[in-house]
Design a protein around this motif. Sequence first.
Motif, PDB file in Angstrom:
ATOM      1  N   SER A   8       0.841  -1.182   0.000  1.00 41.99           N
ATOM      2  CA  SER A   8       0.000   0.000   0.000  1.00 41.99           C
ATOM      3  C   SER A   8       0.881   1.239   0.000  1.00 41.99           C
ATOM      4  CB  SER A   8      -0.899   0.003   1.241  1.00 41.99           C
ATOM      5  OG  SER A   8      -1.509   1.255   1.443  1.00 41.99           O
ATOM      6  N   ASN A   9       0.360   2.327  -0.507  1.00 44.34           N
ATOM      7  CA  ASN A   9       1.060   3.603  -0.384  1.00 44.34           C
ATOM      8  C   ASN A   9       0.287   4.557   0.516  1.00 44.34           C
ATOM      9  OD1 ASN A   9      -1.103   4.254  -2.049  1.00 44.34           O
ATOM     10  ND2 ASN A   9       0.091   5.651  -3.338  1.00 44.34           N
ATOM     11  N   VAL A  10      -0.580   4.003   1.368  1.00 46.72           N
ATOM     12  CA  VAL A  10      -1.461   4.809   2.205  1.00 46.72           C
ATOM     13  C   VAL A  10      -0.784   5.185   3.520  1.00 46.72           C
ATOM     14  CG1 VAL A  10      -3.642   4.859   3.466  1.00 46.72           C
ATOM     15  CG2 VAL A  10      -3.532   3.818   1.199  1.00 46.72           C
ATOM     16  N   VAL A  11      -0.902   6.453   3.863  1.00 50.71           N
ATOM     17  CA  VAL A  11      -0.502   6.962   5.171  1.00 50.71           C
ATOM     18  C   VAL A  11      -1.648   7.813   5.678  1.00 50.71           C
ATOM     19  CG1 VAL A  11       0.595   9.019   4.188  1.00 50.71           C
ATOM     20  CG2 VAL A  11       1.305   8.200   6.442  1.00 50.71           C
ATOM     21  N   ALA A  12      -1.799   7.900   7.000  1.00 51.83           N
ATOM     22  CA  ALA A  12      -2.865   8.718   7.573  1.00 51.83           C
ATOM     23  C   ALA A  12      -2.289   9.595   8.680  1.00 51.83           C
ATOM     24  CB  ALA A  12      -3.986   7.845   8.131  1.00 51.83           C
ATOM     25  N   THR A  13      -2.790  10.805   8.767  1.00 57.43           N
ATOM     26  CA  THR A  13      -2.337  11.745   9.789  1.00 57.43           C
ATOM     27  C   THR A  13      -3.520  12.266  10.596  1.00 57.43           C
ATOM     28  OG1 THR A  13      -2.484  13.616   8.261  1.00 57.43           O
ATOM     29  CG2 THR A  13      -0.366  12.470   8.403  1.00 57.43           C
ATOM     30  N   SER A  14      -3.243  12.602  11.841  1.00 61.11           N
ATOM     31  CA  SER A  14      -4.279  13.114  12.726  1.00 61.11           C
ATOM     32  C   SER A  14      -3.648  14.013  13.775  1.00 61.11           C
ATOM     33  CB  SER A  14      -5.011  11.960  13.414  1.00 61.11           C
ATOM     34  OG  SER A  14      -5.917  12.452  14.386  1.00 61.11           O
ATOM     35  N   SER A  15      -4.324  15.081  14.117  1.00 60.65           N
ATOM     36  CA  SER A  15      -3.845  15.975  15.166  1.00 60.65           C
ATOM     37  C   SER A  15      -4.327  15.541  16.552  1.00 60.65           C
ATOM     38  CB  SER A  15      -4.311  17.412  14.893  1.00 60.65           C
ATOM     39  OG  SER A  15      -5.734  17.474  14.879  1.00 60.65           O
ATOM     40  N   ASP A  16      -5.336  14.652  16.592  1.00 58.93           N
ATOM     41  CA  ASP A  16      -5.906  14.261  17.880  1.00 58.93           C
ATOM     42  C   ASP A  16      -6.113  12.753  18.047  1.00 58.93           C
ATOM     43  OD1 ASP A  16      -7.990  13.835  16.133  1.00 58.93           O
ATOM     44  OD2 ASP A  16      -9.314  15.363  16.992  1.00 58.93           O
ATOM     45  N   GLY A  17      -5.793  11.957  17.015  1.00 61.36           N
ATOM     46  CA  GLY A  17      -5.999  10.510  17.083  1.00 61.36           C
ATOM     47  C   GLY A  17      -7.429  10.091  16.822  1.00 61.36           C
ATOM     48  N   VAL A  18      -8.319  11.048  16.615  1.00 64.09           N
ATOM     49  CA  VAL A  18      -9.744  10.761  16.390  1.00 64.09           C
ATOM     50  C   VAL A  18     -10.115  10.983  14.924  1.00 64.09           C
ATOM     51  CG1 VAL A  18     -12.099  11.397  17.021  1.00 64.09           C
ATOM     52  CG2 VAL A  18     -10.301  11.372  18.765  1.00 64.09           C
ATOM     53  N   ASN A  19      -9.757  12.133  14.401  1.00 63.08           N
ATOM     54  CA  ASN A  19     -10.079  12.494  13.022  1.00 63.08           C
ATOM     55  C   ASN A  19      -8.826  12.355  12.168  1.00 63.08           C
ATOM     56  OD1 ASN A  19     -12.877  13.603  13.596  1.00 63.08           O
ATOM     57  ND2 ASN A  19     -11.631  14.878  14.946  1.00 63.08           N
ATOM     58  N   TRP A  20      -8.922  11.527  11.116  1.00 68.82           N
ATOM     59  CA  TRP A  20      -7.751  11.175  10.322  1.00 68.82           C
ATOM     60  C   TRP A  20      -7.898  11.614   8.869  1.00 68.82           C
ATOM     61  CZ3 TRP A  20      -3.372   8.613  12.227  1.00 68.82           C
ATOM     62  CH2 TRP A  20      -3.454   8.228  13.573  1.00 68.82           C
ATOM     63  N   THR A  21      -6.766  11.978   8.262  1.00 68.09           N
ATOM     64  CA  THR A  21      -6.722  12.375   6.860  1.00 68.09           C
ATOM     65  C   THR A  21      -5.791  11.437   6.102  1.00 68.09           C
ATOM     66  OG1 THR A  21      -7.078  14.692   7.446  1.00 68.09           O
ATOM     67  CG2 THR A  21      -6.183  14.235   5.251  1.00 68.09           C
ATOM     68  N   GLU A  22      -6.267  10.891   4.992  1.00 70.66           N
ATOM     69  CA  GLU A  22      -5.460   9.964   4.203  1.00 70.66           C
ATOM     70  C   GLU A  22      -4.496  10.709   3.307  1.00 70.66           C
ATOM     71  OE1 GLU A  22      -6.278   6.798   0.646  1.00 70.66           O
ATOM     72  OE2 GLU A  22      -7.545   6.625   2.433  1.00 70.66           O
ATOM     73  N   GLY A  23      -3.277  10.165   3.204  1.00 73.22           N
ATOM     74  CA  GLY A  23      -2.272  10.714   2.312  1.00 73.22           C
ATOM     75  C   GLY A  23      -1.570   9.594   1.567  1.00 73.22           C
ATOM     76  N   SER A  24      -0.473   9.945   0.871  1.00 77.30           N
ATOM     77  CA  SER A  24       0.218   8.967   0.035  1.00 77.30           C
ATOM     78  C   SER A  24       1.699   8.913   0.369  1.00 77.30           C
ATOM     79  CB  SER A  24       0.056   9.313  -1.446  1.00 77.30           C
ATOM     80  OG  SER A  24      -1.309   9.238  -1.831  1.00 77.30           O
ATOM     81  N   LEU A  25       2.204   7.705   0.508  1.00 81.15           N
ATOM     82  CA  LEU A  25       3.635   7.465   0.598  1.00 81.15           C
ATOM     83  C   LEU A  25       4.217   7.392  -0.812  1.00 81.15           C
ATOM     84  CD1 LEU A  25       3.327   5.005   3.523  1.00 81.15           C
ATOM     85  CD2 LEU A  25       4.954   6.895   3.522  1.00 81.15           C
ATOM     86  N   PRO A  26       5.540   7.499  -0.968  1.00 83.65           N
ATOM     87  CA  PRO A  26       6.126   7.596  -2.307  1.00 83.65           C
ATOM     88  C   PRO A  26       6.081   6.325  -3.137  1.00 83.65           C
ATOM     89  CG  PRO A  26       7.830   7.631  -0.627  1.00 83.65           C
ATOM     90  CD  PRO A  26       6.532   7.740   0.081  1.00 83.65           C
TER      91      PRO A  26
END
Length: 215
Positions: A8-26
């Motif tokens: 997978s190239n999926v990464v996820a980020t969150s400022s609080d551990g509750v709401n997450w945003t999907e991003g991409s690895l290289p």
Amino acid sequence: VAVAEGPSNVVATSSDGVNWTEGSLPSSENWWSVTYGNGTFVAVAEGPSNVVATSSDGVNWVPHTMPSSQDWQSVTYGHGTFVAVAGGPSRVVATSSGGVNWTPHTMPSSQDWQSVTYGHGAFVAVAYNSRFVATSSDGVNWTLHTMPSSQDWRSVTYGDGTFVAVAFYSNVAATSSDGVNWTPRTLPSSQNWFSATYGNGTFVATGTDVVATSP
């Protein structure tokens, strides 16, 4: 920041551990571990793979090359150094000051090294289907020690003066103040314990459909 296996190239980020945003690895890899230190996120992949990725924000990632293609299982940061260990079995460990350029070193024994952490001035690595644990003050020179029993040691963490390791397919855990001398402990049930971490005064271990906590 959380990374996904797959491949997978999926990464996820969150400022609080509750709401997450999907991003991409290289690249699409079996991303297995991510850590943070000195302003940089570092993610490693098993495969075998020789790919490592770095990011300053967890969103935008840059690929780099590990010194060899391995099942990179775990990466941690301490004492100004990133350290990554490989399963296999393998004797390979790699260090980097910034996550970009990596130098290979040799573990004291060929094992399926699963997890590495840093605390109390020491890097500590545990192995699957083994009773061995290895410690290092710099990530370069390692010394072999023994756990209380041979287990599928899956994860090790550090917090509040204590190293904690959990084992897969069992109710077995172990604690240590120095990473050298270990005391057996008992988890509340026999599970596939995958991971342990520490934060806000509490150790947390996760397994299949179960979580356990300890102060």
